[in-house]
Design a protein around this motif. Structure first.
Motif, short mmCIF file in Angstrom:
data_model
loop_
_atom_site.label_atom_id
_atom_site.label_comp_id
_atom_site.label_asym_id
_atom_site.label_seq_id
_atom_site.Cartn_x
_atom_site.Cartn_y
_atom_site.Cartn_z
N LEU A 49 -14.78 46.36 0.77
CA LEU A 49 -14.63 46.42 -0.68
C LEU A 49 -15.03 47.80 -1.20
O LEU A 49 -14.33 48.38 -2.04
CB LEU A 49 -15.49 45.33 -1.32
CG LEU A 49 -15.22 45.00 -2.78
CD1 LEU A 49 -13.77 44.58 -2.99
CD2 LEU A 49 -16.17 43.89 -3.24
N ALA A 50 -16.14 48.32 -0.69
CA ALA A 50 -16.57 49.65 -1.11
C ALA A 50 -15.52 50.71 -0.78
O ALA A 50 -15.21 51.58 -1.59
CB ALA A 50 -17.90 49.99 -0.42
N LYS A 51 -14.93 50.61 0.41
CA LYS A 51 -13.90 51.57 0.81
C LYS A 51 -12.68 51.47 -0.10
O LYS A 51 -12.09 52.49 -0.48
CB LYS A 51 -13.49 51.31 2.26
CG LYS A 51 -14.57 51.65 3.28
CD LYS A 51 -14.16 51.24 4.69
CE LYS A 51 -15.27 51.51 5.69
NZ LYS A 51 -14.93 51.03 7.06
N ARG A 52 -12.30 50.25 -0.44
CA ARG A 52 -11.14 50.07 -1.32
C ARG A 52 -11.40 50.63 -2.72
O ARG A 52 -10.52 51.25 -3.33
CB ARG A 52 -10.75 48.60 -1.39
CG ARG A 52 -10.14 48.07 -0.10
CD ARG A 52 -9.79 46.59 -0.20
NE ARG A 52 -9.40 46.07 1.09
CZ ARG A 52 -8.16 46.11 1.59
NH1 ARG A 52 -7.19 46.65 0.86
NH2 ARG A 52 -7.91 45.61 2.77
N PHE A 53 -12.60 50.37 -3.26
CA PHE A 53 -12.94 50.92 -4.57
C PHE A 53 -12.85 52.44 -4.56
O PHE A 53 -12.28 53.05 -5.47
CB PHE A 53 -14.37 50.52 -4.96
CG PHE A 53 -14.55 49.08 -5.37
CD1 PHE A 53 -13.49 48.32 -5.83
CD2 PHE A 53 -15.80 48.48 -5.30
CE1 PHE A 53 -13.66 47.00 -6.21
CE2 PHE A 53 -16.00 47.18 -5.70
CZ PHE A 53 -14.93 46.43 -6.15
N VAL A 54 -13.40 53.04 -3.52
CA VAL A 54 -13.43 54.51 -3.43
C VAL A 54 -12.02 55.06 -3.26
O VAL A 54 -11.63 56.03 -3.93
CB VAL A 54 -14.34 54.95 -2.27
CG1 VAL A 54 -14.19 56.44 -2.00
CG2 VAL A 54 -15.79 54.61 -2.59
N GLY A 66 -15.95 54.57 -15.64
CA GLY A 66 -17.15 55.15 -16.22
C GLY A 66 -17.78 56.16 -15.27
O GLY A 66 -17.63 56.08 -14.06
N ALA A 67 -18.50 57.11 -15.85
CA ALA A 67 -19.09 58.18 -15.05
C ALA A 67 -20.10 57.66 -14.03
O ALA A 67 -20.21 58.20 -12.92
CB ALA A 67 -19.77 59.19 -15.99
N ASN A 68 -20.82 56.60 -14.37
CA ASN A 68 -21.86 56.11 -13.47
C ASN A 68 -21.26 55.48 -12.21
O ASN A 68 -21.77 55.69 -11.10
CB ASN A 68 -22.74 55.09 -14.19
CG ASN A 68 -23.57 55.73 -15.28
OD1 ASN A 68 -24.11 56.83 -15.10
ND2 ASN A 68 -23.66 55.09 -16.42
N VAL A 69 -20.19 54.72 -12.35
CA VAL A 69 -19.59 54.11 -11.17
C VAL A 69 -18.90 55.17 -10.32
O VAL A 69 -18.87 55.06 -9.09
CB VAL A 69 -18.62 52.97 -11.55
CG1 VAL A 69 -17.28 53.50 -12.07
CG2 VAL A 69 -18.39 52.04 -10.37
N VAL A 70 -18.38 56.21 -10.94
CA VAL A 70 -17.79 57.31 -10.19
C VAL A 70 -18.85 57.98 -9.33
O VAL A 70 -18.58 58.38 -8.17
CB VAL A 70 -17.12 58.32 -11.14
CG1 VAL A 70 -16.70 59.58 -10.37
CG2 VAL A 70 -15.91 57.69 -11.81
N ASP A 71 -20.05 58.10 -9.86
CA ASP A 71 -21.15 58.66 -9.08
C ASP A 71 -21.43 57.80 -7.85
O ASP A 71 -21.68 58.33 -6.75
CB ASP A 71 -22.40 58.75 -9.96
CG ASP A 71 -23.58 59.37 -9.24
OD1 ASP A 71 -23.44 60.49 -8.71
OD2 ASP A 71 -24.65 58.73 -9.19
N VAL A 72 -21.38 56.48 -8.00
CA VAL A 72 -21.55 55.58 -6.85
C VAL A 72 -20.44 55.81 -5.83
O VAL A 72 -20.70 55.89 -4.62
CB VAL A 72 -21.56 54.11 -7.32
CG1 VAL A 72 -21.50 53.16 -6.12
CG2 VAL A 72 -22.81 53.81 -8.14
N PHE A 73 -19.23 55.93 -6.30
CA PHE A 73 -18.09 56.15 -5.39
C PHE A 73 -18.26 57.44 -4.59
O PHE A 73 -17.99 57.47 -3.38
CB PHE A 73 -16.78 56.22 -6.17
CG PHE A 73 -16.39 54.92 -6.84
CD1 PHE A 73 -16.88 53.71 -6.41
CD2 PHE A 73 -15.50 54.93 -7.91
CE1 PHE A 73 -16.51 52.52 -7.02
CE2 PHE A 73 -15.12 53.76 -8.52
CZ PHE A 73 -15.62 52.55 -8.08
#
Length: 317
Positions: A49-54, A66-73
């Motif tokens: 799931l993490a790979k797909r989001f990224v 959002g900027a915060n989730v992009v930072d997580v990616f």
């Protein structure tokens, strides 16, 4: 299958009320990532799931993330997904995000876990923790998943007891928030508190001003102040609402959610997912669907999820 389609379709109506075709945004982008992952692995795989989001973000970043989730990616990509939960736990000095980004995308989990409530709660939380490590963030996703799940098991032709719907949610969240009672929080049961506000507002009927709904429930990006609002919008739209001129309860749900202002796109997306699960695909007009990008692909995801769930349950599709 109509219900299955509508769960994912509902998340696509962000910005789709006016022609021409409107592009989907991060709500749908991440929803389809969850659907794709469930279909391929037949379980929730956090690393996948993490790979797909990224991959979804970096291949098409202009979807309103959002900027915060992009930072997580970015951190997930840098550490090569060794720990799919690590970057989310580092957010906001270790407190994690309490936003509604996990709740807005969780609807496929409700369909996948159609026959297993315990699995639903566990899977919804894990799906959230990839980006939202704060208990308010992942519990918001759990509540949204439960609301969609409840709707899937109801028959719209029989009518909806809105009070029973809310009381069921309060009971279920009591078991979930019990784990938070030892954290020393000012309110260890915040979602139950918000759901009680939902019930109070519903008990008052159509005499409640929009400003009071916003004051009591909220309309911002925090999950605590948007997921209960989405649930209220679905339940309030069971009946006519002054100023909203439509006989279609699905559309009325969306229009009412938008009319409250604030984080309208995601609140309407979440309310639409609950309404779609309840009313079914047939309640979504073709005219409305024509405005939405990726429509046929999203319907296919839902159809395939339905077939997968039916096969796992040994029920003819």
């Amino acid at each position: 299958m109509a219900l299955a389609e509508s769960i994912l379709l509902a998340s696509k109506f962000r910005g789709c009320l006016v022609a021409p075709v409107k592009p989907y945004t991060d709500d749908t982008a991440m929803t389809k990532c969850i659907a794709e992952s469930l279909l391929e692995h037949k379980k929730l795989d956090a690393s996948d799931l993490a790979k797909r989001f990224v991959k979804e973000y970096f291949s098409d970043p202009r979807r309103g993330y959002g900027a915060n989730v992009v930072d997580v990616f970015r951190k997930l990509r840098t550490q090569k997904f060794v720990d799919p939960f690590g970057p989310a736990r580092e957010q906001f000095e270790g407190s994690g995000s309490y936003g509604n980004g996990a709740a807005m995308r969780v609807s496929p989990v409700a369909l996948f876990c159609h026959d297993s409530y315990d699995e639903l709660v566990s899977m919804a939380r894990v799906s959230a923790e990839v980006t939202h490590a704060n208990h308010l963030g992942f519990n918001g996703a759990v509540l949204q998943a439960i609301a969609v799940h409840q709707s899937l098991h109801l028959n719209a032709k029989e009518g909806l007891d809105v009070t029973s719907f809310v009381l069921d949610l309060i009971t279920k969240m009591a078991a979930i928030e019990k784990d938070d009672e030892g954290l020393g929080l000012e309110d260890p049961t915040p979602y139950q508190t918000q759901l009680k506000h939902v019930k109070e507002l519903l008990d008052r009927g159509d005499g409640v001003e929009d400003a009071e709904v916003v004051r009591q429930l909220g309309n911002n990006v925090a999950a605590l102040f948007s997921v209960p609002t989405a649930i209220y919008c679905f339940l309030r739209a069971q009946e006519d609402i002054e100023g909203i001129k439509t006989d279609n309860p699905f559309r009325r749900t969306l229009q009412y959610a938008i009319s409250l202002g604030g984080d309208t796109d995601t609140i309407a997306s979440m309310a639409g997912a609950i309404a779609g699960a309840y009313y079914g695909h047939g309640a979504i007009s073709e005219a409305l669907q024509r405005h939405c990008e990726l429509l046929s692909e999203v319907v296919k995801y839902a159809e395939d999820l339905y077939v997968l769930v039916a096969a796992q349950s040994n029920v003819p599709p």
